[in-house]
Scaffold this motif. Structure first.
Motif, PDB file in Angstrom:
ATOM      1  N   SER A 199       0.813  -1.219   0.000  1.00  0.00           N
ATOM      2  CA  SER A 199       0.000   0.000   0.000  1.00  0.00           C
ATOM      3  C   SER A 199       0.849   1.273   0.000  1.00  0.00           C
ATOM      4  N   SER A 200       2.182   1.133   0.160  1.00  0.00           N
ATOM      5  CA  SER A 200       3.020   2.321   0.307  1.00  0.00           C
ATOM      6  C   SER A 200       4.076   2.496  -0.784  1.00  0.00           C
ATOM      7  N   GLY A 201       4.442   1.424  -1.474  1.00  0.00           N
ATOM      8  CA  GLY A 201       5.531   1.512  -2.434  1.00  0.00           C
ATOM      9  C   GLY A 201       6.909   1.320  -1.806  1.00  0.00           C
ATOM     10  N   TRP A 202       6.944   1.055  -0.518  1.00  0.00           N
ATOM     11  CA  TRP A 202       8.185   0.785   0.198  1.00  0.00           C
ATOM     12  C   TRP A 202       8.285  -0.718   0.451  1.00  0.00           C
ATOM     13  N   ASP A 203       9.513  -1.212   0.641  1.00  0.00           N
ATOM     14  CA  ASP A 203       9.739  -2.567   1.119  1.00  0.00           C
ATOM     15  C   ASP A 203       9.932  -2.410   2.631  1.00  0.00           C
ATOM     16  N   ILE A 204       9.049  -3.028   3.422  1.00  0.00           N
ATOM     17  CA  ILE A 204       9.029  -2.833   4.873  1.00  0.00           C
ATOM     18  C   ILE A 204       9.242  -4.171   5.573  1.00  0.00           C
ATOM     19  N   GLY A 205      10.111  -4.176   6.563  1.00  0.00           N
ATOM     20  CA  GLY A 205      10.335  -5.397   7.327  1.00  0.00           C
ATOM     21  C   GLY A 205      10.999  -5.114   8.653  1.00  0.00           C
ATOM     22  N   ARG A 206      11.459  -6.194   9.278  1.00  0.00           N
ATOM     23  CA  ARG A 206      12.208  -6.111  10.529  1.00  0.00           C
ATOM     24  C   ARG A 206      13.451  -6.964  10.396  1.00  0.00           C
ATOM     25  N   THR A 207      14.466  -6.598  11.151  1.00  0.00           N
ATOM     26  CA  THR A 207      15.689  -7.383  11.186  1.00  0.00           C
ATOM     27  C   THR A 207      16.312  -7.238  12.565  1.00  0.00           C
ATOM     28  N   SER A 208      17.384  -7.980  12.806  1.00  0.00           N
ATOM     29  CA  SER A 208      18.035  -7.936  14.112  1.00  0.00           C
ATOM     30  C   SER A 208      19.430  -8.544  13.994  1.00  0.00           C
ATOM     31  N   LEU A 209      20.269  -8.242  14.966  1.00  0.00           N
ATOM     32  CA  LEU A 209      21.553  -8.930  15.055  1.00  0.00           C
ATOM     33  C   LEU A 209      21.342 -10.370  15.522  1.00  0.00           C
ATOM     34  N   LYS A 210      20.203 -10.609  16.197  1.00  0.00           N
ATOM     35  CA  LYS A 210      19.835 -11.952  16.662  1.00  0.00           C
ATOM     36  C   LYS A 210      18.398 -12.218  16.189  1.00  0.00           C
ATOM     37  N   VAL A 211      18.273 -12.820  15.012  1.00  0.00           N
ATOM     38  CA  VAL A 211      16.950 -13.018  14.419  1.00  0.00           C
ATOM     39  C   VAL A 211      16.247 -14.251  14.972  1.00  0.00           C
ATOM     40  N   ARG A 212      14.944 -14.165  14.979  1.00  0.00           N
ATOM     41  CA  ARG A 212      14.107 -15.326  15.307  1.00  0.00           C
ATOM     42  C   ARG A 212      13.750 -16.039  14.000  1.00  0.00           C
ATOM     43  N   ASN A 213      13.314 -15.264  13.019  1.00  0.00           N
ATOM     44  CA  ASN A 213      12.931 -15.800  11.715  1.00  0.00           C
ATOM     45  C   ASN A 213      14.085 -15.549  10.745  1.00  0.00           C
ATOM     46  N   GLU A 214      14.627 -16.604  10.167  1.00  0.00           N
ATOM     47  CA  GLU A 214      15.782 -16.465   9.273  1.00  0.00           C
ATOM     48  C   GLU A 214      15.492 -15.582   8.060  1.00  0.00           C
ATOM     49  N   LYS A 215      14.221 -15.436   7.700  1.00  0.00           N
ATOM     50  CA  LYS A 215      13.853 -14.567   6.573  1.00  0.00           C
ATOM     51  C   LYS A 215      14.196 -13.102   6.868  1.00  0.00           C
ATOM     52  N   ASN A 216      14.401 -12.792   8.140  1.00  0.00           N
ATOM     53  CA  ASN A 216      14.698 -11.420   8.562  1.00  0.00           C
ATOM     54  C   ASN A 216      16.190 -11.163   8.769  1.00  0.00           C
ATOM     55  N   THR A 217      17.037 -12.073   8.303  1.00  0.00           N
ATOM     56  CA  THR A 217      18.485 -11.916   8.454  1.00  0.00           C
ATOM     57  C   THR A 217      18.933 -10.607   7.790  1.00  0.00           C
ATOM     58  N   PRO A 218      19.725  -9.799   8.489  1.00  0.00           N
ATOM     59  CA  PRO A 218      20.130  -8.502   7.928  1.00  0.00           C
ATOM     60  C   PRO A 218      21.087  -8.645   6.749  1.00  0.00           C
ATOM     61  N   ASP A 219      20.922  -7.736   5.779  1.00  0.00           N
ATOM     62  CA  ASP A 219      21.913  -7.657   4.705  1.00  0.00           C
ATOM     63  C   ASP A 219      23.099  -6.832   5.235  1.00  0.00           C
ATOM     64  N   GLU A 220      24.087  -6.618   4.412  1.00  0.00           N
ATOM     65  CA  GLU A 220      25.308  -5.929   4.859  1.00  0.00           C
ATOM     66  C   GLU A 220      25.010  -4.513   5.375  1.00  0.00           C
ATOM     67  N   TRP A 221      24.181  -3.758   4.657  1.00  0.00           N
ATOM     68  CA  TRP A 221      23.843  -2.395   5.059  1.00  0.00           C
ATOM     69  C   TRP A 221      23.098  -2.403   6.391  1.00  0.00           C
ATOM     70  N   GLU A 222      22.143  -3.319   6.542  1.00  0.00           N
ATOM     71  CA  GLU A 222      21.379  -3.414   7.787  1.00  0.00           C
ATOM     72  C   GLU A 222      22.281  -3.823   8.949  1.00  0.00           C
ATOM     73  N   MET A 223      23.186  -4.757   8.700  1.00  0.00           N
ATOM     74  CA  MET A 223      24.112  -5.211   9.746  1.00  0.00           C
ATOM     75  C   MET A 223      24.960  -4.040  10.249  1.00  0.00           C
ATOM     76  N   LYS A 224      25.484  -3.257   9.314  1.00  0.00           N
ATOM     77  CA  LYS A 224      26.298  -2.090   9.673  1.00  0.00           C
ATOM     78  C   LYS A 224      25.471  -1.093  10.488  1.00  0.00           C
TER      79      LYS A 224
END
Length: 193
Positions: free
Chosen positions: A80-105
């Motif tokens: 509904s927004s045109g954005w890609d929206i999600g959650r991530t963490s240094l310690k993920v519960r759901n592997e689909k939310n594993t951070p990419d390099e930019w998110e990790m930094k």
């Protein structure tokens, strides 16, 4: 005569530069404002599911509902927004939310900023990055660990909850958090026009 023209040119150019810089800041600010609004909406939707499930069936039901509904809620807010929206963490519960390099930094920077005393409520980070041949506006906002979070993400999690988590998320890493820790972050991105 030439020196007068050069002075006029320099003065004109110097007066326009702040306006050009401001125009860039306005674009970034409007994207940031939009990202903040989307985080608020997405977070509110997730919190509603969690609280309703906790009230009607406790943490086991809340875990099951989070597992089923978090993805579709992110997709609904994204489409509904045109954005890609999600959650991530240094310690993920759901592997689909594993951070990419930019998110990790960015997550590591959030930890450093928190350690330096910055308030999690106002902390955020945004940047326009080049990905392939596209410019992408990226935004992240930390998710603080609240009292309710430690029920399933804390150090002393009940055995029945741990069993349910393992059945839903066999590679779970998202435990050991204390109230006030950075649980993860909302992560948003959109391709710039």
């Amino acid at each position: 005569m030439k020196s007068m023209s050069i002075k006029v040119f320099l003065v004109s150019t110097l007066s326009i530069l702040p306006l050009l810089a401001s125009a860039g800041e306005i674009a970034a600010s409007s994207d940031t404002l939009e990202a903040r609004s989307l985080v608020k909406s997405f977070g509110s939707d997730l919190k509603h599911v969690l609280k309703t499930s906790m009230k009607s069936g406790g943490p086991i039901k809340a875990l099951a509902q989070c597992n089923i509904q978090a993805g579709p809620i992110a997709e609904k807010n994204s489409s509904s927004s045109g954005w890609d929206i999600g959650r991530t963490s240094l310690k993920v519960r759901n592997e689909k939310n594993t951070p990419d390099e930019w998110e990790m930094k960015t997550l590591r920077q959030f930890e450093q900023r928190k350690a330096a005393g910055e308030n999690l409520k106002t902390m955020e980070y945004a940047e326009t990055v080049k990905e392939g041949d596209k410019l992408v506006y990226r935004y992240m906002k930390p998710i603080p660990t609240a009292g309710l979070c430690v029920t399933c993400h804390g150090s002393d999690v009940a055995e029945e909850i741990t069993t349910k988590v393992k059945s839903l998320y066999p590679n779970d890493q998202a435990t050991g958090f204390k109230v006030g820790d950075i649980r993860g972050a909302f992560t948003l991105q959109k391709i710039m026009n």
